[in-house]
Design a protein around this motif. Sequence first.
Motif, PDB file in Angstrom:
ATOM      1  N   SER A   6       2.555  58.584-142.995  1.00 21.68           N
ATOM      2  CA  SER A   6       2.096  59.094-141.704  1.00 21.68           C
ATOM      3  C   SER A   6       0.708  59.685-141.909  1.00 21.68           C
ATOM      4  O   SER A   6      -0.296  58.986-141.732  1.00 21.68           O
ATOM      5  N   ALA A  67       2.898  42.996-139.830  1.00 22.22           N
ATOM      6  CA  ALA A  67       3.942  43.858-139.257  1.00 22.22           C
ATOM      7  C   ALA A  67       4.146  45.034-140.201  1.00 22.22           C
ATOM      8  O   ALA A  67       4.019  44.886-141.424  1.00 22.22           O
ATOM      9  N   ASP A  68       4.462  46.183-139.633  1.00 20.59           N
ATOM     10  CA  ASP A  68       4.744  47.369-140.454  1.00 20.59           C
ATOM     11  C   ASP A  68       5.525  48.352-139.591  1.00 20.59           C
ATOM     12  O   ASP A  68       5.416  48.340-138.360  1.00 20.59           O
ATOM     13  N   ILE A  69       6.237  49.237-140.265  1.00 24.68           N
ATOM     14  CA  ILE A  69       7.035  50.229-139.524  1.00 24.68           C
ATOM     15  C   ILE A  69       6.219  51.484-139.196  1.00 24.68           C
ATOM     16  O   ILE A  69       6.586  52.239-138.295  1.00 24.68           O
ATOM     17  N   ALA A  70       5.126  51.722-139.927  1.00 26.41           N
ATOM     18  CA  ALA A  70       4.408  53.001-139.814  1.00 26.41           C
ATOM     19  C   ALA A  70       3.204  52.882-138.875  1.00 26.41           C
ATOM     20  O   ALA A  70       2.229  52.192-139.198  1.00 26.41           O
ATOM     21  N   PRO A  71       3.242  53.575-137.744  1.00 26.52           N
ATOM     22  CA  PRO A  71       2.132  53.476-136.787  1.00 26.52           C
ATOM     23  C   PRO A  71       0.783  53.864-137.403  1.00 26.52           C
ATOM     24  O   PRO A  71      -0.248  53.250-137.085  1.00 26.52           O
ATOM     25  N   LEU A  74      -0.584  51.004-139.388  1.00 29.40           N
ATOM     26  CA  LEU A  74      -1.046  49.955-138.474  1.00 29.40           C
ATOM     27  C   LEU A  74      -2.368  50.343-137.818  1.00 29.40           C
ATOM     28  O   LEU A  74      -3.218  49.481-137.572  1.00 29.40           O
ATOM     29  N   ARG A  78      -5.530  48.019-137.890  1.00 24.94           N
ATOM     30  CA  ARG A  78      -6.212  47.558-136.657  1.00 24.94           C
ATOM     31  C   ARG A  78      -7.707  47.800-136.768  1.00 24.94           C
ATOM     32  O   ARG A  78      -8.515  47.004-136.301  1.00 24.94           O
ATOM     33  N   GLU A  88       4.417  46.650-134.697  1.00 28.33           N
ATOM     34  CA  GLU A  88       5.181  47.759-135.278  1.00 28.33           C
ATOM     35  C   GLU A  88       6.670  47.407-135.245  1.00 28.33           C
ATOM     36  O   GLU A  88       7.266  47.305-134.168  1.00 28.33           O
ATOM     37  N   ASP A  90      10.518  47.401-137.887  1.00 33.20           N
ATOM     38  CA  ASP A  90      11.255  47.504-139.143  1.00 33.20           C
ATOM     39  C   ASP A  90      11.496  46.081-139.655  1.00 33.20           C
ATOM     40  O   ASP A  90      11.928  45.213-138.881  1.00 33.20           O
TER      41      ASP A  90
END
Length: 240
Positions: A6, A67-71, A74, A78, A88, A90
């Motif tokens: 995070s 793709a990734d789970i953690a905003p 990402l 970006r 975003e 899992d």
Amino acid sequence: MDAPFSRSATVYDLLYEAAGKDYAAEAAELHRLVQERRPGAATLLDVACGTGAHLAHLARSYATAGADIAPAMLAEARRRCPGIDLVEVDMRALALDRRVDAVLCLFSAVGYMPSAADLDAAIAAMARHLTPGGVLVVDGWIRPADWRDGGYLHALAAGDGDLAVTRLTSSHRDGRRTRLDMHHLVGTREHGIEHLVERHDLHLFTDDEYRHAFRAAGLTVEVVPGPYADRDRYVGVAGT
Ligand SMILES: C[S@@+](CC[C@H](N)C(=O)[O-])C[C@H]1O[C@@H](n2cnc3c(N)ncnc32)[C@H](O)[C@@H]1O
């Protein structure tokens, strides 16, 4: 305690650059691996793409998505890769409306799966996104036999003039779970020095568990050399 990837997302690239991680060389090797098994492969998805460091290089040779789970990861991706589709999600729940010639899951991201059943689900979801004859590359976490008794203490430091960071990681094993407590001191002119703490739990899967996950997903499976000596790289090919 901050959620994994995070608040540390903004210092991830700086730390690994200082550690000498060579994303350009890794991407060149991945391109070779994929083309050897699927000549002419033109589309690629990077699952758990993090800050998009592999994608930035691979986008020269492939139509790419990530793709990734953690905003927060990402958000970095970006910034680095405008124009690349980044989702975003899992990895176990991956369900994009496209198939690609190559799916990658790198730098032990699959180790974040908490059980063999979750590993199976993640590999199956990745395999479902392959075109016939498509290639899946998954970099495993540390081999159970190679985990050092007593755990690890690891320090990294980096700075670019505007931002300075040190990261101390203390790692311990409890059965098959490895717990990495990462303490970051992050210095900026704006906020002074902040202390961020993240806990990362990764699972030590066996070679049999990785191979089972690939086969159950309908893929061939082989182990090839990867970027880290104590971890295996699994490569599978979908049926035609
Ligand atoms: C060590 S980083 C690797 C990032 C990138 N692949 C690289 O090589 O730099 C692990 C990544 O896995 C992602 N991740 C962890 N659990 C995940 C999950 N269940 N689904 C998707 N991504 C996940 C994290 O957010 C993080 O970006």
